[in-house]
Scaffold this motif. Structure first.
Motif, mmCIF file in Angstrom:
data_model
loop_
_atom_site.group_PDB
_atom_site.id
_atom_site.type_symbol
_atom_site.label_atom_id
_atom_site.label_comp_id
_atom_site.label_asym_id
_atom_site.label_seq_id
_atom_site.Cartn_x
_atom_site.Cartn_y
_atom_site.Cartn_z
ATOM 1 N N ILE A 325 0.837 -1.200 0.000
ATOM 2 C CA ILE A 325 0.000 0.000 0.000
ATOM 3 C C ILE A 325 0.871 1.250 0.000
ATOM 4 C CG2 ILE A 325 -1.656 1.335 1.368
ATOM 5 C CD1 ILE A 325 -2.874 -1.329 2.272
ATOM 6 N N LEU A 438 -7.495 0.335 -3.830
ATOM 7 C CA LEU A 438 -6.638 1.234 -3.074
ATOM 8 C C LEU A 438 -6.926 2.703 -3.369
ATOM 9 C CD1 LEU A 438 -3.176 -0.559 -3.361
ATOM 10 C CD2 LEU A 438 -4.414 -0.058 -1.253
ATOM 11 N N SER A 441 -7.438 4.860 -0.277
ATOM 12 C CA SER A 441 -6.188 4.999 0.458
ATOM 13 C C SER A 441 -5.234 5.951 -0.252
ATOM 14 C CB SER A 441 -5.528 3.624 0.623
ATOM 15 O OG SER A 441 -4.259 3.731 1.212
ATOM 16 N N ASN A 488 -4.437 -0.585 7.228
ATOM 17 C CA ASN A 488 -4.324 -0.875 5.798
ATOM 18 C C ASN A 488 -5.633 -0.693 5.049
ATOM 19 O OD1 ASN A 488 -1.639 -1.481 6.193
ATOM 20 N ND2 ASN A 488 -1.984 -3.680 6.403
#
Length: 602
Positions: A325, A438, A441, A488
């Protein structure tokens, strides 16, 4: 012009088989692209012609337009790369002989990586099949390691073309990898400037013929400035659940950009013409993604950039979800940095047109992240709203929209299957969405970087704690669960998947409880084909981290790779005892990543 001998090797069998689908890919991409554009155009005109517009209709239209745009970009690139029959996959070339070869500096930037990892790369770089008098290996240590300096000094007795160089211990204020490479291109090459330079990450082990396989592409084309090599990895887990190979990028996107002479440099394993890099102002220092930015600058200045698909280097992927990540987040922050950097007066030496092009490239990447995040998030809302998602001016208008949407979706899937066949590699359908789980994020990381982070806005150092390869997996059971769910961000994907499934079940319950509801009313609400299609893509995308949570992959470490190497060597010995001739043929034919990796670990 180079007058030496360059050997043209037989092409990879998979690529040759994939070329059978070249024409089919071209026509399928054309059909999918134009049907998508016609469909969204008709949908927009029908929206304007109805007086019963609502927020759900506009939201659905924007959602469809966004995902059609994502597919259209891929399809347009495929059309450009396949429409000219004279353009095809890059040839496999080998530089022959030892006389008249150009001088090369192999640059190996590092900063805090494990000494053993660095030395593996140093050994492979020093022992490449190239005259020692014609190349140097420059270790560029931003970690200022006295142990590494001493070790390299000892190795110089064995390899005199190896040297240790350092700007001292760096912390990120001096643009890290880009600054380290620029230090080599200026300070270290002040007295002697090689014609070519190669860049290897500290964990990227080159094969013996790395230089002989890359240099011919630059020597045969004076307009070529850089050759990037596809990154292969030694420590991938079975199945590559996080798509860490970036296979879609290398085999579809960058392979087609290579045909057009516009390939993107992926960092490690690049070989470039030194003067070309000097002409564009050296490595850009305004972004974490200095390799990507360099490619855009070279392209804007009229240079060609290529990609070689052969397995010529083997690196290491991050072995934790947090590391993966962090790596992806850093790349996206780098793309976000393109925008303000290109709009700043500090880069006035770059033409306005090129600055605008680079800024729009970065903006496009960030908008895609935002679009994927919001696009999947609104799917449960559209399923639960109970309102019509398309205008139903007349029965014929409804049939037209249904028919076109069905044809568009079928052509999109057909294109994905033909694309996979044309590459010769196994790839999932709609792989362009890999790692889009993702998106949230990445957006959060960009906002935090600009609004909260006190870290310098130049490039991070790539080693030590900042190197995602070094992030630890050692947590307690509860600690690991908290880390994966909260830190995460898997909790978001879990909520997203549950919301999508529950919203569909609720919508089906409402339909089942309504006896007199016509079939047409179902098709314009919960069963609208494009909505169901995006629903499936969303489930597929966000299920990746959930599968990781319940079935985490196991990454082999270097010790296991060496053990596997010894085991495979014993197998080869046994085969040799049984039949030297057959074993020799087997070894000569072995060109897979594992065999090459084993050779490097010897």
């Amino acid at each position: 012009m180079f007058e030496g001998t360059i050997l043209d090797l037989p092409q990879d069998q998979r690529i040759l088989l994939g070329q059978r689908y070249r024409n089919c890919l071209y026509h399928t991409a054309q059909a999918a692209k134009w049907i998508g554009l016609i469909y969204i155009g008709i949908r927009f005109l029908l929206m304007l012609s109805t007086s019963e517009r609502n927020w759900s209709m506009w939201t659905m239209l924007l959602l469809e337009a966004f995902f059609i745009h994502l597919c259209r970009k891929e399809q347009s690139l495929a059309i450009l790369a396949t429409k000219n029959p004279e353009r095809g996959p890059r040839k496999r070339l080998r530089l022959q002989g030892d006389k008249g070869l150009p001088h090369v500096d192999v640059l190996l930037p590092c900063c805090g990586e494990e000494i053993g990892v660095i030395l593996q790369t140093v050994k492979a770089a020093c022992t490449m099949d190239y005259p020692e008098s014609q190349f140097r290996v420059l270790v560029l240590d931003d970690g200022g390691s006295s142990l590494l300096q001493k070790t390299i000094s000892d190795l110089q007795l064995r390899w005199p073309h190896l040297s240790y160089n350092s700007r001292g211990r760096q912390s990120g204020q001096v643009f890290a990898k880009s600054g380290n490479l620029n230090y080599a291109l200026t300070n270290l090459q002040r007295e002697f400037q090689p014609e070519f330079c190669a860049v290897l990450d500290a964990d990227s082990i080159p094969t013996k013929d790395f230089l002989r396989a890359t240099l011919p592409h630059l020597l045969m084309d004076p307009e070529a400035a850089l050759v990037s090599t596809r990154q292969y990895f030694s420590n991938l887990p079975t199945g590559d659940p996080l798509s860490q190979t970036r296979e879609h990028f290398y085999t579809c996107q960058n392979a087609r950009l290579d045909i057009l002479g516009n390939a993107i440099d992926s960092g490690s394993g690049a070989v470039f013409r030194r003067q070309s890099i000097v002409d564009v102002g050296l490595y850009p220092t305004y972004s974490f993604s200095e390799d990507w930015q360099l490619s855009l600058l070279l392209r804007g200045k009229g240079y060609k950039t290529f990609q070689v698909d052969e397995a010529l280097q083997f690196g290491l992927v991050p072995t934790s979800l947090a590391g993966h990540i962090a790596q992806r987040k850093r790349w996206n922050i780098g793309h976000a940095q393109q925008i303000p950097a290109m709009l700043s007066w500090r880069n006035n030496e770059i033409s306005v047109r090129l600055r605008l092009s680079i800024a729009l490239n970065g903006l496009g990447i960030i908008v895609e992240e935002i679009g994927c995040f919001l696009g999947f998030a609104v799917v449960p809302l559209l399923l639960l709203c109970g309102q019509r998602l398309i205008p139903t001016i007349s029965p014929s208008a409804l049939v037209l929209q249904l028919g076109l949407s069905f044809v568009m979706i079928c052509l999109s899937w057909a294109y994905e299957f033909v694309q996979t066949a044309s590459t010769g590699h196994r790839s999932a359908a709609f792989a362009l969405l890999e790692n889009k789980w993702l998106a949230g994020s990445n957006i959060y990381g960009i906002m935090r970087f600009y609004l909260v982070s006190a870290k310098p806005k130049g490039s991070f150092v790539t080693g030590s704690k900042e190197n995602s390869y070094n992030w630890s997996n050692e947590y307690s059971l509860l600690g690991g669960l908290y880390r994966d769910l909260i830190e995460n961000g898997i909790i978001y994907s879990l909520i997203q998947v549950l919301a999508m499934i529950l919203s569909v079940l609720y919508a089906l319950m409402i339909i089942a409880s309504t006896e007199d509801r016509p079939m047409s009313a179902i098709f314009v609400t919960v069963a609208w084909p494009p909505l169901l299609h995006i629903f499936i893509l969303g489930l597929k995308c966000h299920s990746v981290p959930i599968r990781y949570l319940f079935d985490p992959p196991r990454y082999p470490d270097l010790a296991e790779l060496k053990t596997e190497k010894v085991s495979r060597q014993n197998e080869v010995i046994q085969e040799t005892l049984k039949g030297m001739h057959e074993a020799s043929k087997h070894i000569l034919r072995s060109q897979t990543r594992i065999e090459l990796r084993d050779e490097l670990l010897t």
